[in-house]
Structures are given as structure tokens and as C-alpha cells.
Design a protein around this motif. Structure first.
Motif, PDB file in Angstrom:
ATOM      1  N   GLU A  32       0.850  -1.187   0.000  1.00 29.56           N
ATOM      2  CA  GLU A  32       0.000   0.000   0.000  1.00 29.56           C
ATOM      3  C   GLU A  32       0.884   1.234   0.000  1.00 29.56           C
ATOM      4  O   GLU A  32       1.991   1.215   0.529  1.00 29.56           O
ATOM      5  N   CYS A  36      -2.447   6.271  -2.122  1.00 27.77           N
ATOM      6  CA  CYS A  36      -3.410   5.417  -2.832  1.00 27.77           C
ATOM      7  C   CYS A  36      -4.476   4.893  -1.867  1.00 27.77           C
ATOM      8  O   CYS A  36      -4.245   4.796  -0.674  1.00 27.77           O
ATOM      9  N   GLU A  37      -5.624   4.512  -2.415  1.00 32.96           N
ATOM     10  CA  GLU A  37      -6.780   4.145  -1.593  1.00 32.96           C
ATOM     11  C   GLU A  37      -6.788   2.700  -1.098  1.00 32.96           C
ATOM     12  O   GLU A  37      -7.472   2.407  -0.124  1.00 32.96           O
ATOM     13  N   CYS A  87      -5.073   5.138  -7.072  1.00 34.24           N
ATOM     14  CA  CYS A  87      -4.102   6.220  -6.866  1.00 34.24           C
ATOM     15  C   CYS A  87      -4.556   7.470  -7.620  1.00 34.24           C
ATOM     16  O   CYS A  87      -5.039   7.361  -8.754  1.00 34.24           O
ATOM     17  N   PRO A  93       1.500   5.202  -9.532  1.00 31.85           N
ATOM     18  CA  PRO A  93       0.879   3.945  -9.121  1.00 31.85           C
ATOM     19  C   PRO A  93       1.760   2.712  -9.347  1.00 31.85           C
ATOM     20  O   PRO A  93       1.352   1.595  -9.045  1.00 31.85           O
TER      21      PRO A  93
END
Length: 136
Positions: A32, A36-37, A87, A93
Motif C-alpha cells: 500500500e 493510494c486508496e 491512486c 501507481p
């Protein structure tokens, strides 16, 4: 015949722990990025196993010849790239990770390899929601 089988089994039993068993092993890497989500699980291979080491308590007298500390490390490796989902446009990303093709026992090269074992204290794999990536 039975004596021969028994002797072979005994020979294997006595000497098998001394044989290095350093092999590429399947491993799931959880990735992660702060911007980014999602958290993503990536399947790769790492080097893992047993390598012969010796640390004599008489090394001061006998010299460094009796100090052998080797670990299971990469012999051949290639790098793969994954695109992390969720992202923002301004974030990168791309995530590059190693894939072990072959392994061997040697001294750890701290300039290229991670030489420490880091165990997770709480067992948490991700702090963000998990996103499944399908193979391309």
C-alpha cells in the motif's frame, strides 16, 4: 537387502540437516502507498530456507576461518511491475518487486538485499481496504 535400505535411510537421516535447503518459496506481499486508496496482495517468490552456519566460541584463538555465517539469498532474480489501483493522477501507481528465480547460500549483500527478518507484531497485513488484483 533390509540392511542396505536401513543403512541408506540412516545415512540420509544423519546428513540431510547439513545439506543446504535454500529454495525459491511462494510469498504474498501486501503493498500500500500512502497516497493510494487500497492495499494490494501480490504473489511472488522469495528465497527462504536453511544454510549451514558456524560460529565457533574459539574464533579469537583459531581466527575467522571458523566463523561461517551464510543466509539464503537471491542467485537469479527478475523484477516485475504492478500498477496499484485507487491512486490519484498526481501519484505514481507503479510498484516494482523482486521475483526469485533461483537461490543460494552466501553472505548477505546489504547493498542489494534485505538481511533482516521483520515479523509483524500484530499480524495486520493492511491498514487500507483490500483490493484484489487479477493476473494480467
Amino acid at each position: 537387502m533390509e540392511a542396505t535400505v536401513f543403512n541408506c535411510w540412516l545415512f540420509f537421516l544423519l546428513f540431510s540437516p547439513a545439506v543446504p535447503m535454500c529454495l525459491p518459496t511462494d510469498f504474498t506481499l501486501y503493498v500500500e502507498k500512502p497516497e493510494c486508496e487500497f492495499c494490494v496482495a501480490i504473489n511472488t517468490t522469495i528465497c527462504m530456507g536453511f544454510c549451514y552456519s558456524r560460529d565457533s566460541n574459539m574464533r579469537d584463538i583459531l581466527g575467522p576461518r571458523f566463523l561461517v555465517q551464510r543466509g539464503c539469498t537471491y542467485d537469479k532474480v527478475e523484477y516485475h511491475t504492478a500498477i496499484l489501483p485507487g491512486c490519484p493522477i498526481e501519484a505514481n501507481p507503479v510498484f516494482t518487486y523482486p521475483v526469485a528465480l533461483s537461490c543460494h547460500c552466501s553472505a548477505c549483500r546489504t547493498d542489494t538485499d534485505e538481511c533482516a527478518h521483520r515479523a509483524s507484531m500484530d499480524g495486520t497485513k493492511c491498514t487500507k481496504p483490500f483490493h484484489t488484483m487479477l493476473p494480467v
